[in-house]
Design a protein around this motif. Structure first.
Motif, PDB file in Angstrom:
ATOM      1  N   SER A 125      52.116  41.720  68.409  1.00 46.32           N
ATOM      2  CA  SER A 125      51.291  42.897  68.685  1.00 46.32           C
ATOM      3  C   SER A 125      50.080  42.943  67.777  1.00 46.32           C
ATOM      4  CB  SER A 125      52.117  44.176  68.521  1.00 46.32           C
ATOM      5  OG  SER A 125      52.666  44.259  67.217  1.00 46.32           O
ATOM      6  N   ALA A 126      50.160  42.261  66.617  1.00 48.57           N
ATOM      7  CA  ALA A 126      49.026  42.206  65.695  1.00 48.57           C
ATOM      8  C   ALA A 126      49.227  41.069  64.707  1.00 48.57           C
ATOM      9  CB  ALA A 126      48.868  43.528  64.941  1.00 48.57           C
ATOM     10  N   LEU A 127      48.112  40.532  64.232  1.00 46.06           N
ATOM     11  CA  LEU A 127      48.104  39.531  63.170  1.00 46.06           C
ATOM     12  C   LEU A 127      46.998  39.938  62.213  1.00 46.06           C
ATOM     13  CD1 LEU A 127      48.391  35.689  63.605  1.00 46.06           C
ATOM     14  CD2 LEU A 127      46.661  36.678  62.101  1.00 46.06           C
ATOM     15  N   SER A 128      47.345  40.163  60.943  1.00 47.10           N
ATOM     16  CA  SER A 128      46.393  40.720  59.990  1.00 47.10           C
ATOM     17  C   SER A 128      46.231  39.837  58.764  1.00 47.10           C
ATOM     18  CB  SER A 128      46.837  42.115  59.539  1.00 47.10           C
ATOM     19  OG  SER A 128      46.968  43.000  60.631  1.00 47.10           O
ATOM     20  N   LEU A 129      44.996  39.566  58.402  1.00 45.97           N
ATOM     21  CA  LEU A 129      44.653  38.924  57.138  1.00 45.97           C
ATOM     22  C   LEU A 129      44.359  40.037  56.146  1.00 45.97           C
ATOM     23  CD1 LEU A 129      42.294  36.255  58.681  1.00 45.97           C
ATOM     24  CD2 LEU A 129      44.450  35.748  57.537  1.00 45.97           C
ATOM     25  N   MET A 130      45.057  40.040  55.011  1.00 44.03           N
ATOM     26  CA  MET A 130      45.023  41.176  54.097  1.00 44.03           C
ATOM     27  C   MET A 130      44.311  40.801  52.802  1.00 44.03           C
ATOM     28  SD  MET A 130      48.972  42.263  54.929  1.00 44.03           S
ATOM     29  CE  MET A 130      48.947  43.837  54.063  1.00 44.03           C
ATOM     30  N   PRO A 131      43.253  41.533  52.441  1.00 39.33           N
ATOM     31  CA  PRO A 131      42.483  41.223  51.221  1.00 39.33           C
ATOM     32  C   PRO A 131      43.289  41.469  49.948  1.00 39.33           C
ATOM     33  CG  PRO A 131      41.229  42.633  52.733  1.00 39.33           C
ATOM     34  CD  PRO A 131      42.643  42.622  53.218  1.00 39.33           C
ATOM     35  N   CYS A 132      42.874  40.802  48.874  1.00 40.67           N
ATOM     36  CA  CYS A 132      43.506  41.010  47.573  1.00 40.67           C
ATOM     37  C   CYS A 132      43.101  42.349  46.976  1.00 40.67           C
ATOM     38  CB  CYS A 132      43.113  39.888  46.606  1.00 40.67           C
ATOM     39  SG  CYS A 132      43.548  38.228  47.163  1.00 40.67           S
ATOM     40  N   ARG A 133      41.873  42.777  47.238  1.00 39.54           N
ATOM     41  CA  ARG A 133      41.347  43.976  46.596  1.00 39.54           C
ATOM     42  C   ARG A 133      41.870  45.239  47.261  1.00 39.54           C
ATOM     43  NH1 ARG A 133      36.508  44.517  47.929  1.00 39.54           N
ATOM     44  NH2 ARG A 133      36.264  42.729  49.295  1.00 39.54           N
TER      45      ARG A 133
END
Length: 234
Positions: free
Chosen positions: A71-79
């Motif tokens: 349903s979703a694929l997310s790239l998540m920032p470090c900050r």
């Protein structure tokens, strides 16, 4: 590892921007290239072919199709406070002739986590996959008998960078290991409930994130060390 230099990605980023509607005889100008490009391949692998191999069975199972609905694929920032880069619903045929991949342009330089939300999604339905299935695998056993396993499970998989640093500036590969996922699953009708339990529970241990250092969209012998392993969050 840090996203240090993306000069070698300039041509690819330019092509991506052109595909999104950039105009002009010379294509996008330098000022239009405002982000980094992340390439993520999603594919099936087999770490122990004697247990489960991709294609023809060796001693164990031969897997000819692996399908995952997200349903979703997310790239998540470090900050903290930076927005995730999220893709909508997708269906991934992991063993297709050309491995499915996502090419994302983002202004974020440091990414410390990947989140994959596996869910049954009607708009991601694929031919030959049971209706409502989020996971599906088919193939043949060592005797040549066909088998199929499916699940309507919903689960979120997190892939935090194991080193604590951001993912590198090289292409990434999300590998679903058939040898781990299908290990020990009984394929007889009388043990169908046990097979279902193992099919669901062994998924998390079978998925890892790797660096595809040569960008060939396959997991090579020198790329076997994951940069992140799956953690289930639901």
């Amino acid at each position: 590892m840090r996203f240090r230099s993306f000069r070698r990605w300039v041509l690819l980023v330019g092509a991506a921007l052109a595909g999104l509607g950039a105009t002009g005889c010379g294509g996008p100008e330098v000022g239009d290239i405002v982000g980094n490009e992340v390439l993520l391949t999603v594919t099936g692998v087999a770490s122990a072919p004697e247990v489960a191999a991709i294609g023809e069975a060796q001693q164990g199972l031969g897997v000819t199709r692996m399908y995952v609905s997200t349903s979703a694929l997310s790239l998540m920032p470090c900050r903290d406070g930076a927005d995730d880069v999220t893709l909508g619903a997708r269906g991934y045929d992991l063993l297709s002739e050309r491995a499915p991949s996502e090419r994302v342009t983002t202004a974020v330089y440091d990414l410390c986590n990947l989140r994959v939300d596996i869910d049954p999604v009607s708009q991601s339905a694929a031919d030959g996959v049971p209706a409502g299935a989020s996971l599906y695998v088919e193939g043949k056993d060592a005797a040549g008998e066909p088998f199929a396993l499916s699940s309507e499970r919903s689960v979120s998989l997190l892939f935090p960078a194991e080193s604590g640093a951001s993912f590198g500036d090289q292409p990434l590969l999300l590998g679903f290991d058939a040898s781990v996922w299908l290990a020990g699953i009984p394929l007889t009708e009388d043990l169908a409930d046990a097979a279902q339990d193992l099919f669901d529970s062994q998924l998390v241990d079978s998925v890892a994130l790797y660096v595809d250092s040569n960008g060939n969209q396959a997991l090579d012998d020198d790329e076997q060390t994951p940069v992140a392993r799956a953690i289930s969050s639901r």
